[in-house]
Motif scaffolding. Structure first.
Motif, PDB file in Angstrom:
ATOM      1  N   GLY A   6     -13.981 -12.293  -0.817  1.00 46.30           N
ATOM      2  CA  GLY A   6     -14.536 -11.871  -2.095  1.00 46.30           C
ATOM      3  C   GLY A   6     -14.985 -10.418  -2.042  1.00 46.30           C
ATOM      4  O   GLY A   6     -14.830  -9.666  -3.004  1.00 46.30           O
ATOM      5  N   VAL A   7     -15.554 -10.028  -0.905  1.00 43.64           N
ATOM      6  CA  VAL A   7     -15.954  -8.634  -0.721  1.00 43.64           C
ATOM      7  C   VAL A   7     -14.745  -7.719  -0.816  1.00 43.64           C
ATOM      8  O   VAL A   7     -14.766  -6.680  -1.485  1.00 43.64           O
ATOM      9  N   GLU A   8     -13.659  -8.112  -0.160  1.00 41.58           N
ATOM     10  CA  GLU A   8     -12.425  -7.325  -0.216  1.00 41.58           C
ATOM     11  C   GLU A   8     -11.943  -7.166  -1.657  1.00 41.58           C
ATOM     12  O   GLU A   8     -11.552  -6.077  -2.090  1.00 41.58           O
ATOM     13  N   LYS A   9     -11.998  -8.241  -2.426  1.00 42.27           N
ATOM     14  CA  LYS A   9     -11.567  -8.177  -3.830  1.00 42.27           C
ATOM     15  C   LYS A   9     -12.442  -7.231  -4.645  1.00 42.27           C
ATOM     16  O   LYS A   9     -11.947  -6.446  -5.469  1.00 42.27           O
ATOM     17  N   PHE A  10     -13.744  -7.314  -4.428  1.00 40.46           N
ATOM     18  CA  PHE A  10     -14.665  -6.479  -5.201  1.00 40.46           C
ATOM     19  C   PHE A  10     -14.476  -4.998  -4.860  1.00 40.46           C
ATOM     20  O   PHE A  10     -14.465  -4.138  -5.744  1.00 40.46           O
ATOM     21  N   LEU A  11     -14.302  -4.706  -3.574  1.00 38.99           N
ATOM     22  CA  LEU A  11     -14.089  -3.320  -3.161  1.00 38.99           C
ATOM     23  C   LEU A  11     -12.794  -2.764  -3.742  1.00 38.99           C
ATOM     24  O   LEU A  11     -12.740  -1.603  -4.187  1.00 38.99           O
TER      25      LEU A  11
END
Length: 587
Positions: A174-179
């Motif tokens: 999810g962090v990867e998607k947000f970044l």
């Protein structure tokens, strides 16, 4: 009838030939390309007398999807079902929408224009994975929907937490998607919309995302890069605690939803553990607290529909990015005839009145969109249109503590001016203030520091600015409200207004206190005080300032709307230089 055509013929050419032959012969036509033994296309005569192409070996646009595509679509449908059903059922009890339904509310039945990262973390949770044997382990899209949609005719990047997946918590994928979403916002120059309903990071998985160079901490680094470059709008749909609370406060505009939203650096349980304070979440960080006291909430919505309506209004005043100008409308007349403006403003300098009534005589009808209305209420901040142009308004509010500038209102104004300058929104200051508040309590609250920030923001703003002295401008209030020394395109004043270090009563007391105390007769003393006040008033009357060309013009109140329109038109493309430097030292 069979028709053979050359090898290099395209399908479109085959279709055109088949249509022509079928219509001429009124017979079904099979078209073969080169030496193919199977027709590339069949054109049949319909019952209505027309013709149409039919499928051959699945080659037609109407052919049924393959089994492989069917499986993929089933997987997508399963992902879009969200987390465990029991958590989805609880949303209704909380008065909240499921994330996919929320996206339909915002973007229509078709939802987002496209979605990225739908299969994030797919291998760890999908039923085909050997490690999954519990419905509660479902992690579709890793709990975060990201993509882009068209909202009110504007393309925006979107991130929306799925609260049915581990309470909207976020982990490595999810962090990867947000970044990636933030990076796309920087590249595309399109606004970002954050629909936040998250309990924060998944503590049991923190090694994969917490302190990493490309971890959750990078969110706020990217928020800082995006700040002032691309508008960031955040809507809170649930408790946002700890790390999750920073996206709302980094956003340019934050909307909280009454009965749903909360924002706090720690949960009530953690607060009790650390401080011993027993407090509920609403009191700790509910909408009322952030709207009235912290200033973290720019707007408070009654429900999900209202939150969308507020953002729909807000975005009409904003450009897509800092390199563009805000959208302009055709413009409308003010809701109230500008000719009646003078009757709204009391002649007595100390009498209160509602500055909203002044604004409605100047701006296009129903266009004033106020922000942070309950925070620092001695100053009004908000967007409006003046002849269709998006304008930021900073106005003293005499109905609230006489319009004196307090620490909260100074901080509020500074932030608003800074935001308007970032997004090329001209500023209109409406000044009617006795100046900055004095006293031990405001000194403890940092009146000098807050006032410094307001004056700094006004000084640094390079957008066109106009200052209107509506009635009085005492002390450093004229500085903070972009008076003559602060590079406004115009300093205008209405008749009867005053500009001075302080008001007559305070000035007479400061200068003549000893002489007045020496007069024993009360009537004689009162008479002398009145004479001194009148003499002082003549000295600070706006006519004296106009005579000295301190101000540009004394404007008949009924003409103020036209005067501001004309000046904003002329100075629309004004460029202002500031010293080259890395940055100032004032935050």
């Amino acid at each position: 009838m069979k028709v053979h055509i050359a090898d290099e013929a395209t399908r479109d050419e085959a279709s055109a030939i088949a249509a022509a032959v079928a219509e001429h012969t009124d017979r079904t036509v099979e078209v073969y390309v080169g030496d193919d033994e199977t027709p590339t296309l069949v054109r049949e005569v319909t019952d209505e007398g027309g013709t149409e192409d039919t499928a051959v070996d699945g080659d037609s646009a109407d052919a049924a999807p393959t089994e492989r595509e069917k499986r993929l679509r089933e997987e997508i449908a399963d992902i879009e079902r969200g987390g465990p059903q029991k958590y989805r059922d609880r949303l209704a009890e909380q008065g909240k929408l499921f994330v996919r339904d929320r996206l339909e509310l915002w973007f229509g039945d078709d939802g987002l224009d496209f979605e990225d990262g739908r299969f994030a973390n797919f291998d760890s949770w999908h039923p085909s994975s050997p490690d999954v044997d519990d419905e509660d382990d479902r992690l579709p899209a890793d709990g975060l929907v990201t993509g882009a949609g068209t909202f009110k005719g504007r393309q925006v990047h979107v991130a929306a937490n799925d609260f049915t997946v581990k309470a909207g918590s976020i982990a490595r994928h999810g962090v990867e998607k947000f970044l990636r979403l933030q990076e796309r916002g920087l590249k595309s120059g399109q606004p970002l919309l954050y629909l936040v309903d998250s309990s924060g990071g998944r503590i049991d998985q923190q090694r994969g995302f917490f302190a990493n160079r490309e971890g959750i901490g990078k969110f706020y680094y990217n928020h800082s890069l995006l700040s002032g470059a691309v508008p960031q709008i955040c809507v809170l749909y649930g408790p946002c605690i700890a790390g999750a609370a920073y996206t709302p406060v980094f956003a340019d505009f934050t909307v909280m939803v009454r009965g749903m939203s909360a924002l706090a650096i720690a949960s009530p349980r953690m607060v009790e553990m650390v401080t011993g304070e027993d407090i509920d979440l609403e009191t700790l960080g509910g909408p009322d607290l952030h709207a009235r006291h912290s200033g973290s909430a720019d707007l408070v919505a009654d429900d999900e529909d209202h939150a969308r309506e507020l953002v729909a209004q807000l975005i009409t005043y904003l450009p897509d990015n800092a390199d563009e100008k805000p959208p302009r409308t055709d413009g409308t007349a003010p809701a109230v005839d500008p000719a009646g403006l003078d009757s709204v403003i009391p002649a007595e300098p100390n009498k209160g009145y509602d500055m909203h009534r002044v604004i409605e005589h100047i701006v296009d009808a129903d266009s004033f969109f106020e922000l942070q209305s309950q925070y620092g209420a001695e100053i009004l901040t908000g967007f409006a249109r003046v002849d269709g142009r998006s304008v930021g308004i900073v106005a003293n509010q005499p109905s609230q503590r006489a319009g004196a500038i307090f620490p909260d209102s100074a901080r509020k104004a500074a932030g608003f001016v800074w935001t308007c300058d970032a997004y090329n929104i001209p500023l209109l200051y409406l000044c009617d203030t006795p100046g900055f508040m004095a006293g031990s309590s405001v000194e403890k609250e940092g009146i000098l520091e807050a006032g410094k920030r307001m004056i700094y923001a006004t000084s640094q703003a390079t957008v066109p600015k106009q200052c209107v002295v509506v009635r009085k401008a005492y002390g450093a209030g004229i500085y903070a409200m972009s008076g003559p020394a602060y590079d406004p395109e115009a300093t205008l004043a209405l008749p009867g207004s005053e500009i001075a270090i302080m008001g007559p009563e305070a000035a007479i007391n400061a200068v003549y206190a000893n002489k007045l105390d020496a007069i024993d007769d009360p009537e004689e003393r009162a008479e002398r005080e009145q004479e001194l006040r009148e003499a002082y008033r003549e000295d600070i009357d706006v006519h004296r300032m106009a005579s000295e060309v301190v101000i540009d013009e004394i404007v008949p109140p009924g003409d103020l709307r036209d005067e501001t329109v004309a000046r904003f038109d002329l100075y629309e493309d004004v460029e202002k230089d500031r010293p080259e430097k890395k940055h100032g030292t004032i935050l």
